[in-house]
Design a protein around this motif. Structure first.
Motif, PDB file in Angstrom:
ATOM      1  N   GLU A   1       7.965 -38.270  82.286  1.00 28.08           N
ATOM      2  CA  GLU A   1       8.648 -39.569  82.370  1.00 28.08           C
ATOM      3  C   GLU A   1       7.801 -40.682  81.746  1.00 28.08           C
ATOM      4  O   GLU A   1       6.569 -40.633  81.812  1.00 28.08           O
ATOM      5  CB  GLU A   1       8.877 -39.928  83.839  1.00 28.08           C
ATOM      6  CG  GLU A   1      10.003 -39.179  84.496  1.00 28.08           C
ATOM      7  CD  GLU A   1      10.290 -39.768  85.868  1.00 28.08           C
ATOM      8  OE1 GLU A   1       9.353 -40.232  86.541  1.00 28.08           O
ATOM      9  OE2 GLU A   1      11.472 -39.758  86.266  1.00 28.08           O
TER      10      GLU A   1
ATOM     11  N   GLY B   1      -0.360 -48.924  84.861  1.00 25.69           N
ATOM     12  CA  GLY B   1      -0.647 -47.550  85.273  1.00 25.69           C
ATOM     13  C   GLY B   1      -0.269 -46.463  84.294  1.00 25.69           C
ATOM     14  O   GLY B   1      -0.064 -45.319  84.708  1.00 25.69           O
ATOM     15  N   ALA B   2      -0.188 -46.781  82.996  1.00 26.49           N
ATOM     16  CA  ALA B   2       0.124 -45.721  82.024  1.00 26.49           C
ATOM     17  C   ALA B   2      -1.036 -44.723  81.952  1.00 26.49           C
ATOM     18  O   ALA B   2      -2.202 -45.104  82.008  1.00 26.49           O
ATOM     19  CB  ALA B   2       0.375 -46.327  80.654  1.00 26.49           C
ATOM     20  N   ALA B   3      -0.681 -43.443  81.837  1.00 29.98           N
ATOM     21  CA  ALA B   3      -1.712 -42.398  81.806  1.00 29.98           C
ATOM     22  C   ALA B   3      -2.055 -41.981  80.382  1.00 29.98           C
ATOM     23  O   ALA B   3      -3.114 -41.395  80.141  1.00 29.98           O
ATOM     24  CB  ALA B   3      -1.238 -41.192  82.594  1.00 29.98           C
ATOM     25  N   ALA B   4      -1.153 -42.223  79.473  1.00 29.89           N
ATOM     26  CA  ALA B   4      -1.387 -41.857  78.064  1.00 29.89           C
ATOM     27  C   ALA B   4      -0.398 -42.654  77.222  1.00 29.89           C
ATOM     28  O   ALA B   4       0.711 -42.932  77.674  1.00 29.89           O
ATOM     29  CB  ALA B   4      -1.137 -40.369  77.857  1.00 29.89           C
TER      30      ALA B   4
ATOM     31  N   ARG C   1       3.276 -42.605  78.930  1.00 27.01           N
ATOM     32  CA  ARG C   1       3.578 -41.711  80.048  1.00 27.01           C
ATOM     33  C   ARG C   1       3.201 -42.439  81.326  1.00 27.01           C
ATOM     34  O   ARG C   1       2.090 -42.977  81.441  1.00 27.01           O
ATOM     35  CB  ARG C   1       2.747 -40.428  79.895  1.00 27.01           C
ATOM     36  CG  ARG C   1       2.704 -39.526  81.111  1.00 27.01           C
ATOM     37  CD  ARG C   1       3.916 -38.644  81.173  1.00 27.01           C
ATOM     38  NE  ARG C   1       3.793 -37.696  82.277  1.00 27.01           N
ATOM     39  CZ  ARG C   1       4.448 -37.826  83.438  1.00 27.01           C
ATOM     40  NH1 ARG C   1       5.256 -38.847  83.647  1.00 27.01           N
ATOM     41  NH2 ARG C   1       4.303 -36.914  84.381  1.00 27.01           N
ATOM     42  N   GLY C   2       4.138 -42.478  82.261  1.00 24.00           N
ATOM     43  CA  GLY C   2       3.869 -43.154  83.525  1.00 24.00           C
ATOM     44  C   GLY C   2       5.175 -43.419  84.246  1.00 24.00           C
ATOM     45  O   GLY C   2       6.228 -42.909  83.835  1.00 24.00           O
TER      46      GLY C   2
END
Lengths: 238, 241
Positions: free
Chosen positions: B104, B143-146, B183-184
């Motif tokens: 997501e 808070g995005a991870a990538a 991604r997040g």
């Protein structure tokens, strides 16, 4: 009568020639415009692609060689495992999982009493340092990685999930190329001026100082740091 | 001495013809030069097409080689009974941004105002490097991870910078539209963009910067393309033991 015919023929010929010439001129005016500038832009693009292709070709050649070593049944297993371990170590250094040291520079930022450091100012310096080729950056000894947040929340600035008092001095450290010292310092000086002269920051009275150090240490980021968001990076079927 | 109307008219017509012939001769000379330029331009266009095709081929070859390398490493470590190292390697590569990430997320598209007119519109109507950095900062803080920009994975060594009219990311030239995928949590990431006052002002009628936010069930963030060429990014980092 004869003179009249000559006159008419002469005029007809002259007007015909004139008409043809005008038509030719119009054709040339409407011709499409390809300028030297277009050609130069195209050539620049060509050179870029040529360089990228050479670089990719070299990388693929190196990969073929490495895969050959890995797939060589006759090679000693421990030598192959050692090469994988070296590869893993390099990935860990790149990821910010190792404490590192070298020549670098330090930026100390503070404001007038009872004024708070803005997160946007810290982000601006960090972005510029990255663009200037810094290989490792930290703020208040928090190693920064690609996903590190630098976010103001009330009286603190949150970095990698940890809060730092906005009224205290913030110290940015970066490992940079000593050969570019003059350029980097003059560039950072222009950023310092733009911050201190910015009307919206005037009341904050920023005090920004740079110093270069023959050796500084930047700590590692723990692999379970919130900055990595590991649960979101894992393949979903795991 | 008197000139008849006919002679005068003829004189004027011949004068016009004379000047057009002169101009035409000059034009024909210029035409030769232009034709040469055009030939060179077409040739370069053809060369560029070939280079682009070669780049596509090499990129695909590189992708397959990286997969082969990963498989070879896995085989070898299993053969040597070193599965633990394999797990550590995979984990480290994931944190470094060397693996594809999917799930997501959001897709943010930034583009210049349609039909941007350099004389009528302000600079706020076009996308600058600072705008892309700003969106990335908003996504980080949400808070995005990538994330990636135009399929370029953002990693520790990445920066977005402009040189003249060109925006660079990971040494690659980017062209609009700028598509940022992250991604997040889609709601949190989208809210960070929607609630940002700077972007809201830029998207207002009159400035008309294009800011499209899509919440997606799946975004695919590619791995860092230079993962097998790390030396330039870590050559100054001495590990403290």
């Amino acid at each position: 009568m004869k003179t009249g015919i000559i006159k008419t023929v002469t005029f007809t010929v002259v007007c015909l020639v004139l008409g043809i010439l005008i038509a030719l001129q119009m054709k040339n005016v409407n011709a499409d415009q390809i300028s030297e500038q277009n050609l130069e832009e195209l050539q620049t693009k060509l050179i870029e692609y040529a360089n990228k292709n050479v670089e990719l070709q070299n990388r693929n050649t190196e990969l073929y060689q490495y895969i050959d070593i890995l797939e060589d049944d006759k090679a000693s297993g421990s030598a192959q495992v050692d090469s994988i371990l070296r590869e893993k170590e390099r990935a860990a250094i790149f990821a910010g999982l190792r404490e590192v040291r070298n020549y670098g520079l330090e930026i100390r930022l503070s404001t007038a009493e009872n004024h708070m450091i803005r997160d946007s100012v810290l982000r601006q310096f960090v972005n510029e340092l990255r663009a200037l080729g810094a290989q490792a950056v930290s703020i208040n000894d928090e190693r920064l990685v690609a996903t590190s947040e630098i976010r103001a929340s009330g009286s603190v600035i949150i970095i990698n999930g940890n809060g730092y008092n906005r009224e205290s001095t913030f110290v940015i450290k970066a490992i940079t190329d000593p050969q570019k010292e003059d350029y980097i310092l003059s560039y950072l000086e222009s950023i310092r001026r733009s911050v201190t002269n910015d009307p919206q920051f005037q009341n904050d009275q920023y005090d920004i100082r740079f110093s270069t150090l023959p050796e500084l240490t930047i700590p590692a980021l723990s692999e379970d740091s919130i900055a990595f968001q590991i649960d979101l990076l894992q393949p979903e079927d795991n | 001495m008197r000139f008849s109307k006919t002679s005068t008219l003829l004189f004027v017509l011949l004068l016009i013809i004379g000047s057009i012939v002169t101009s035409h001769v000059q034009t024909v000379r210029a035409e030769f030069r232009r034709s040469d330029l055009e030939t060179r331009y077409r040739q370069r266009q053809e060369d560029l097409r070939l280079y682009e095709e070669q780049f596509e081929r090499l990129t695909e070859e590189n992708r397959q080689l990286l997969q082969r390398q990963e498989d070879a490493i896995a085989d070898l470590l299993q053969r040597e009974g070193q599965e633990g190292i394999l797990e550590e390697l995979r984990f480290t590569r994931m944190l470094a941004g060397f693996t594809q990430v999917s799930g997501e997320g959001v897709r943010i598209t930034l583009n210049d105002k349609p039909d941007y007119d350099i004389f009528l519109d302000t600079e706020d109507s076009i996308v600058h490097d600072g705008d892309i950095r700003h969106v990335l900062d908003l996504l980080r803080n949400a808070g995005a991870a990538a994330f990636s920009v135009n399929q370029q994975r953002i990693v520790n060594s990445s920066y977005i910078y402009c040189i003249g009219p060109t925006i660079l990311c990971n040494q690659q030239r980017l062209t609009p539209p700028y598509v940022i995928e992250a991604r997040g949590n889609p709601e949190a990431l989208a809210a960070a963009i929607h609630q940002d006052p700077t972007l809201s002002i830029r998207a207002m009628p009159g400035i008309d910067l294009i800011v499209i936010v899509e919440q997606l069930e799946e975004v695919v963030i590619p791995p860092f393309a230079d993962a097998n060429n790390l030396e330039p990014f870590i050559n100054r980092l001495e590990v403290v033991r």
